[in-house]
Scaffold this motif. Structure first.
Motif, PDB file in Angstrom:
ATOM      1  N   MET A   1      37.926  21.879   9.151  1.00  0.00           N
ATOM      2  CA  MET A   1      38.240  20.546   9.708  1.00  0.00           C
ATOM      3  C   MET A   1      38.770  20.703  11.129  1.00  0.00           C
ATOM      4  SD  MET A   1      40.113  18.361   6.751  1.00  0.00           S
ATOM      5  CE  MET A   1      41.098  19.665   6.033  1.00  0.00           C
ATOM      6  N   ASN A   2      38.232  19.925  12.046  1.00  0.00           N
ATOM      7  CA  ASN A   2      38.827  20.018  13.376  1.00  0.00           C
ATOM      8  C   ASN A   2      39.991  19.025  13.510  1.00  0.00           C
ATOM      9  OD1 ASN A   2      37.334  17.692  13.666  1.00  0.00           O
ATOM     10  ND2 ASN A   2      36.962  18.059  15.835  1.00  0.00           N
TER      11      ASN A   2
ATOM     12  N   ASP B   1      45.128   6.850  10.521  1.00  0.00           N
ATOM     13  CA  ASP B   1      43.692   6.682  10.259  1.00  0.00           C
ATOM     14  C   ASP B   1      42.866   7.726  11.007  1.00  0.00           C
ATOM     15  OD1 ASP B   1      43.797   4.683   8.441  1.00  0.00           O
ATOM     16  OD2 ASP B   1      43.525   3.040   9.887  1.00  0.00           O
TER      17      ASP B   1
ATOM     18  N   ARG C   1      43.222  10.847   9.099  1.00  0.00           N
ATOM     19  CA  ARG C   1      42.435  10.758   7.844  1.00  0.00           C
ATOM     20  C   ARG C   1      40.947  10.890   8.147  1.00  0.00           C
ATOM     21  NH1 ARG C   1      45.867   5.794   6.713  1.00  0.00           N
ATOM     22  NH2 ARG C   1      47.744   6.657   5.751  1.00  0.00           N
ATOM     23  N   GLY C   2      40.527  10.321   9.270  1.00  0.00           N
ATOM     24  CA  GLY C   2      39.111  10.390   9.680  1.00  0.00           C
ATOM     25  C   GLY C   2      38.669  11.834   9.886  1.00  0.00           C
ATOM     26  N   HIS C   3      39.617  12.698  10.213  1.00  0.00           N
ATOM     27  CA  HIS C   3      39.299  14.124  10.383  1.00  0.00           C
ATOM     28  C   HIS C   3      39.482  14.887   9.072  1.00  0.00           C
ATOM     29  CE1 HIS C   3      39.446  13.151  14.651  1.00  0.00           C
ATOM     30  NE2 HIS C   3      38.953  14.352  14.916  1.00  0.00           N
ATOM     31  N   GLY C   4      39.752  14.174   8.009  1.00  0.00           N
ATOM     32  CA  GLY C   4      39.845  14.815   6.698  1.00  0.00           C
ATOM     33  C   GLY C   4      41.252  15.234   6.285  1.00  0.00           C
ATOM     34  N   TYR C   5      42.271  14.815   7.051  1.00  0.00           N
ATOM     35  CA  TYR C   5      43.640  15.215   6.700  1.00  0.00           C
ATOM     36  C   TYR C   5      44.351  14.126   5.905  1.00  0.00           C
ATOM     37  CZ  TYR C   5      42.898  18.971   9.973  1.00  0.00           C
ATOM     38  OH  TYR C   5      42.398  20.076  10.589  1.00  0.00           O
ATOM     39  N   ARG C   6      45.395  14.557   5.211  1.00  0.00           N
ATOM     40  CA  ARG C   6      46.267  13.585   4.551  1.00  0.00           C
ATOM     41  C   ARG C   6      47.229  13.029   5.593  1.00  0.00           C
ATOM     42  NH1 ARG C   6      46.779  17.606   0.063  1.00  0.00           N
ATOM     43  NH2 ARG C   6      45.658  16.677  -1.683  1.00  0.00           N
TER      44      ARG C   6
ATOM     45  N   THR D   1      51.753  14.700   7.878  1.00  0.00           N
ATOM     46  CA  THR D   1      50.349  15.087   7.697  1.00  0.00           C
ATOM     47  C   THR D   1      50.218  16.589   7.407  1.00  0.00           C
ATOM     48  OG1 THR D   1      48.172  15.174   8.782  1.00  0.00           O
ATOM     49  CG2 THR D   1      50.079  15.357  10.222  1.00  0.00           C
TER      50      THR D   1
END
Ligand code: B12
Ligand code: SF4
Ligand code: SF4
Length: 370
Positions: free
Chosen positions: A1-2, A117, A120-125, A171
């Motif tokens: 994930m970047n 957001d 989250r868009g990058h796949g993180y919590r 995060t």
């Protein structure tokens, strides 16, 4: 994930009215844990819950999100003009602290939600905490390098002052942390003697038992020894920030919302005549203990007693409360009546409530007539 860059996060935050955004490592706030425990032991936290309820939890950001690595901390300015014209109220006005003239927490929430957001868009919590029992916000902001602790305990942003609300996004993204700033107060000590109740017991340390900002939110009787110091405040207190020199340099933002929605003052008589539901509808965003509207009325009675007004409507309102069914409100009405020179009905000497009888006996300084 970047990982999104700090600049990208700041851009999103800025577009949503957040003035400063930084990053702190999600690690235990060890010194704050000690401070909370020690201040609790010394009684300085009064019976406040909030972050004091569970100091282990409120100083451990890793509990907010599984695998938390970073706190992205935002500050939003709440310095606004009172408005031109200043919104009018009928009769004596109760003063409201700046941070609640509008719902700034909600506006900060919208901004930090956009930041969350993006993560989250990058796949993180990502989870938001703003003025929440689960995290000590000032320490998060301090660790993120957003500002320094003033002697009045507020966090000041360099060149901007302390009129900011704070919040964080926890995060699991690893982001480059900021560096805590060193003291910016220097030799200044103006806030210490400015406190009307002497609640700043040493630099950076507040005794909530005396802080008006807490006393207006606390349950029960308003302590008699601090009623005069309350002045005409109804919610919050800004004195230790108003005197602070760094707070003078921050440019006030233009008014963003209509006069009707902004609330630098409220009508004290209006609070005493409104129903519970009306009060909760109007002032529900404030912290009102147990959501009991009687505490707003209690504060209004103390503030009214401090007006020194000889207006017939003011005296009528106080007299009405001398016969109120709630003994706590009767007792505060007795105090206000004495301050305003309103003659007490003889029957109050035999009031069934001990707190009312005690109030009848208490010596009270008459308020200077205005
Ligand atoms: C409980 C609480 C209160 C209590 C107690 C305040 C207090 N000082 O703790 C009461 C009800 C009195 C209160 C009042 C206010 N509050 Co308040 N409150 C909180 C809350 C919920 C928790 C604060 C907390 O955990 N304090 C714990 C103690 C240990 O922290 P501290 O007092 O900041 O102590 C630090 C310093 O002492 C420093 N320190 C240690 N040693 C030394 C030594 C020196 C020399 C110095 C300078 C400092 C220093 O380290 C300590 C932390 O480890 C937070 C929201 C949150 N979830 O964090 C909002 C919060 C702190 N409040 C806020 C605001 C706006 C206010 C008021 C201005 C509102 C008003 N106008 O009435 C006043 C300011 C009063 C003041 N001078 O502090 C903002 C502060 C923003 C900012 N820029 O600092 C916060 C962060 C809410 C938010 N999310 O924006 N509040
Ligand atoms: S908020 Fe008011 S009462 Fe509390 S420390 Fe500051 S000046 Fe004192
Ligand atoms: S008034 Fe002076 S000492 Fe107090 S917080 Fe502001 S700069 Fe620091």
């Amino acid at each position: 994930m970047n990982v999104p860059s700090l600049a990208e996060l700041q851009e999103v935050a800025g577009a949503h009215g957040i003035d400063a955004l930084g990053v702190a490592r999600a690690e235990i706030f060890a010194s704050t844990l000690e401070d909370l425990v020690e201040r609790k032991e010394r009684g300085l936290s009064a019976d406040m819950q909030f972050t004091y309820r569970n100091p282990q939890r409120s100083t451990d950001p890793t509990k907010l999100v599984p695998g938390a690595q970073s706190l992205v901390v935002g500050a939003r300015s709440y310095l606004r003009d009172a408005g031109d014209p200043v919104p009018e109220v009928e009769g004596p006005a109760g003063a409201v602290a700046r941070y609640v003239w509008e719902d700034h927490y909600q506006q900060l929430r919208v901004g930090l939600e956009a930041v969350a957001d993006l993560l989250r868009g990058h796949g993180y919590r990502a989870r938001l905490v703003i003025d929440d029992n689960a995290l000590v916000d000032r320490e998060a902001a301090h660790r993120a390098g957003l500002g320094w602790y003033g002697k009045n305990a507020n966090l000041l942003l360099p060149g901007k002052g302390s009129w900011f609300v704070l919040g964080s996004v926890a995060t699991d993204a690893v982001l480059p942390p900021g560096q805590p700033l060193s003291d910016g107060c220097g030799t200044c000590e103006r806030c210490l003697p400015s406190c009307p109740t002497g609640a700043i017991v040493s630099p950076g340390v507040i005794d909530a038992r005396r802080c008006l900002a807490w006393l207006v939110q606390a349950k029960g009787t308003f302590p008699a020894e601090h009623r005069e110091a309350l002045g005409q405040r109804i919610y919050g207190c800004d004195d230790c920030q108003e005197v602070c020199p760094p707070n003078r340099v921050q440019a006030r933002r233009p008014v963003e919302i209509s006069n009707a929605a902004r609330r630098p003052f409220v009508g004290l008589l209006d609070i005493l005549s409104a129903t519970d539901q009306e009060l909760l509808d109007r002032y529900g965003v404030w912290y009102i203990p147990g959501r009991e509207a009687r505490y707003l009325r209690r504060n209004a009675l103390v503030a009214l007693g401090n007006t020194g007004s000889d207006d017939a409507l003011v005296r009528r309102a106080v007299k009405r409360y001398l016969g109120h069914s709630d003994p706590m409100l009767r007792a505060h009405a007795v105090w206000a009546a004495k301050r305003l020179g309103v003659v007490l009905p003889a029957a109050l000497q035999d009031d069934p409530a001990v707190e009312v009888r005690a109030e009848v006996q208490r010596a009270v300084t008459p308020a200077p007539v205005v």
